[in-house]
Design an enzyme around this catalytic site. Structure first.
Site, PDB file in Angstrom:
ATOM      1  N   ASN A   1       0.204 -13.393  22.501  1.00  0.00           N
ATOM      2  CA  ASN A   1      -0.300 -14.326  21.491  1.00  0.00           C
ATOM      3  C   ASN A   1       0.833 -15.329  21.196  1.00  0.00           C
ATOM      4  O   ASN A   1       1.893 -15.269  21.826  1.00  0.00           O
ATOM      5  CB  ASN A   1      -0.822 -13.598  20.244  1.00  0.00           C
ATOM      6  CG  ASN A   1       0.266 -12.831  19.504  1.00  0.00           C
ATOM      7  OD1 ASN A   1       1.453 -13.103  19.670  1.00  0.00           O
ATOM      8  ND2 ASN A   1      -0.143 -11.874  18.681  1.00  0.00           N
TER       9      ASN A   1
ATOM     10  N   GLY B   1      -6.050 -17.030  18.674  1.00  0.00           N
ATOM     11  CA  GLY B   1      -7.021 -16.777  17.608  1.00  0.00           C
ATOM     12  C   GLY B   1      -8.097 -17.839  17.556  1.00  0.00           C
ATOM     13  O   GLY B   1      -8.705 -18.177  18.573  1.00  0.00           O
TER      14      GLY B   1
ATOM     15  N   ASP C   1     -12.634  -8.850  10.317  1.00  0.00           N
ATOM     16  CA  ASP C   1     -11.459  -8.019  10.644  1.00  0.00           C
ATOM     17  C   ASP C   1     -11.011  -8.365  12.067  1.00  0.00           C
ATOM     18  O   ASP C   1     -11.772  -8.182  13.015  1.00  0.00           O
ATOM     19  CB  ASP C   1     -11.851  -6.528  10.535  1.00  0.00           C
ATOM     20  CG  ASP C   1     -10.694  -5.588  10.858  1.00  0.00           C
ATOM     21  OD1 ASP C   1      -9.566  -6.064  11.105  1.00  0.00           O
ATOM     22  OD2 ASP C   1     -10.925  -4.356  10.852  1.00  0.00           O
TER      23      ASP C   1
ATOM     24  N   ALA D   1      -8.021  -5.457  16.856  1.00  0.00           N
ATOM     25  CA  ALA D   1      -8.529  -5.198  18.223  1.00  0.00           C
ATOM     26  C   ALA D   1      -9.185  -6.415  18.873  1.00  0.00           C
ATOM     27  O   ALA D   1      -9.745  -6.292  19.964  1.00  0.00           O
ATOM     28  CB  ALA D   1      -9.473  -3.997  18.268  1.00  0.00           C
ATOM     29  N   ALA D   2      -9.099  -7.587  18.247  1.00  0.00           N
ATOM     30  CA  ALA D   2      -9.662  -8.792  18.885  1.00  0.00           C
ATOM     31  C   ALA D   2      -8.904  -9.085  20.180  1.00  0.00           C
ATOM     32  O   ALA D   2      -9.509  -9.358  21.233  1.00  0.00           O
ATOM     33  CB  ALA D   2      -9.577  -9.981  17.937  1.00  0.00           C
ATOM     34  N   GLY D   3      -7.571  -9.013  20.114  1.00  0.00           N
ATOM     35  CA  GLY D   3      -6.759  -9.257  21.310  1.00  0.00           C
ATOM     36  C   GLY D   3      -7.002  -8.173  22.372  1.00  0.00           C
ATOM     37  O   GLY D   3      -7.041  -8.462  23.567  1.00  0.00           O
ATOM     38  N   ASP D   4      -7.176  -6.930  21.914  1.00  0.00           N
ATOM     39  CA  ASP D   4      -7.430  -5.835  22.861  1.00  0.00           C
ATOM     40  C   ASP D   4      -8.769  -6.053  23.568  1.00  0.00           C
ATOM     41  O   ASP D   4      -8.901  -5.814  24.773  1.00  0.00           O
ATOM     42  CB  ASP D   4      -7.466  -4.487  22.118  1.00  0.00           C
ATOM     43  CG  ASP D   4      -6.143  -4.179  21.437  1.00  0.00           C
ATOM     44  OD1 ASP D   4      -5.103  -4.654  21.934  1.00  0.00           O
ATOM     45  OD2 ASP D   4      -6.158  -3.492  20.400  1.00  0.00           O
TER      46      ASP D   4
HETATM   47  O1  RIB Z   1      -4.472  -3.871  18.328  1.00  0.00           O
HETATM   48  C1  RIB Z   1      -5.019  -3.071  17.314  1.00  0.00           C
HETATM   49  C2  RIB Z   1      -4.424  -1.704  17.344  1.00  0.00           C
HETATM   50  O2  RIB Z   1      -3.056  -1.772  17.025  1.00  0.00           O
HETATM   51  C3  RIB Z   1      -5.008  -0.745  16.334  1.00  0.00           C
HETATM   52  O3  RIB Z   1      -6.140  -0.080  16.828  1.00  0.00           O
HETATM   53  C4  RIB Z   1      -3.841   0.160  15.991  1.00  0.00           C
HETATM   54  O4  RIB Z   1      -4.006   1.474  16.440  1.00  0.00           O
HETATM   55  C5  RIB Z   1      -2.614  -0.490  16.597  1.00  0.00           C
HETATM   56  O5  RIB Z   1      -2.222   0.164  17.726  1.00  0.00           O
END
Ligand code: RIB
Length: 305
Positions: free
Chosen positions: A184, A222, A246, A249-252
């Site tokens: 990011n 973002g 919220d 976890a958007a990046g994940d």
């Molecule tokens: O990227 C989000 C994550 O970061 C969360 O799920 C938390 O566990 C941290 O690892």
């Protein structure tokens, strides 16, 4: 093309409290709803890859405790290949998360078992790395383990993707082993040593990273979208406008979705648009894995744009 996506990374249990605003140091803020759910950057990316239609497997380490048991059950329910989920004598990873009314969060992670996923464990999983088409990693496990996995994959001709979150100091050689780097703005600024505030500065900083050996970067920004930088130039991918509650976890979700699209042979621009749609849907719900959309949801969202 080998469609297998191997994710190596963390597994946490997330404890999230929503509040009107995030506390300042030393301050207590009375919050609202508490939720507990499966998280961890590695696990979120693995679940995203699987839920969005990828052929995904996950390597992580959890404790011999109820959190570890629940996580494994959750991954199995997702249909993830969990044969390489390892156990540690340390407690399972936990993340304490606060989310404010603007959907911003702050997170503190107790790494526990994640910190025990060693380079020797990675060596024991080298068949899985050799058998993958794409290896996806983050930085919630020890850096030497990430380095060993990246080097093994690189030597085997496996595409390597690193989401450098949270930003940690990395050995210079790792950049030569990474095919696609997904930071990011804050992470890119730290690795490049340059300010990153907009597309223009992100492009300059990304070019600096390419001099260190990176082939391609996708900078996630973002609500400002994402920027692809490689030898062909820079391409901006606009963000989809949604009401965010919220951003956890958007990046994940972006990283997992991107790997799914790439594993299907999509070009990087189309893959980034798919990933951007998936992460736009993720910010509309509270939680980490709880918020990751299905393939059908992403396709119908894209059809309606
Ligand atoms: O990227 C989000 C994550 O970061 C969360 O799920 C938390 O566990 C941290 O690892």
């Amino acid at each position: 093309m080998n469609r297998k996506i191997l994710v190596i990374g963390s597994s946490n249990t997330d404890m999230t409290v929503q509040a009107s605003r995030l506390p300042r140091p030393g301050e207590t803020v009375l919050g609202g709803v508490f939720t507990m759910g499966a998280g961890g950057k590695g696990a979120n990316q693995a679940v995203a890859a699987k839920r969005l239609g990828g052929d995904a497997a996950f390597i992580c380490k959890v404790g011999r405790d109820i959190f570890g048991d629940n996580s494994i059950r959750q991954y199995e329910a997702e249909g993830l290949d969990t044969s390489l989920v390892l156990r540690s004598e340390k407690p399972s990873g936990v993340a304490l998360i606060s989310v404010d009314k603007d959907a911003e969060n702050c997170i503190v992670v107790a790494s526990g078992a994640n910190a025990d996923l060693s380079a020797a464990d990675i060596d024991n999983c080298s068949d899985a790395i050799h058998g993958a088409g794409i290896l996806l990693m983050q930085l919630e496990i020890p850096v030497p383990s990430v380095l060993r996995a990246a080097e093994t994959a690189h030597e085997a001709g496996v595409m390597t993707v690193l989401n450098p979150a949270p930003a940690l100091e990395l050995p210079a050689e790792i950049f030569r082993y990474i095919s696609l780097f997904i930071p990011n703005e804050t992470e890119l600024s730290m690795y490049s040593g340059m300010p990153v505030t907009d597309e223009r500065s992100a492009a300059v900083a990304a070019r600096t990273m390419m001099e260190k050996g990176e082939e391609r970067l996708i900078v996630t920004m973002g609500s400002k979208g994402a920027l692809i930088v490689d030898a062909d130039g820079c391409i901006g991918i606009p963000a989809f406008k949604v009401n965010a509650v919220d951003t956890t976890a958007a990046g994940d979700t972006f990283c997992g979705a991107l790997c799914v699209a790439l594993s299907e042979g999509k070009g990087v621009v189309e893959a980034a648009r798919f990933a951007s749609a998936a992460s736009a849907l993720a910010v509309k719900k509270v939680g980490a894995q709880n918020s990751i959309p299905s393939r059908e949801e992403v396709e119908s969202f894209l059809d309606n744009q």
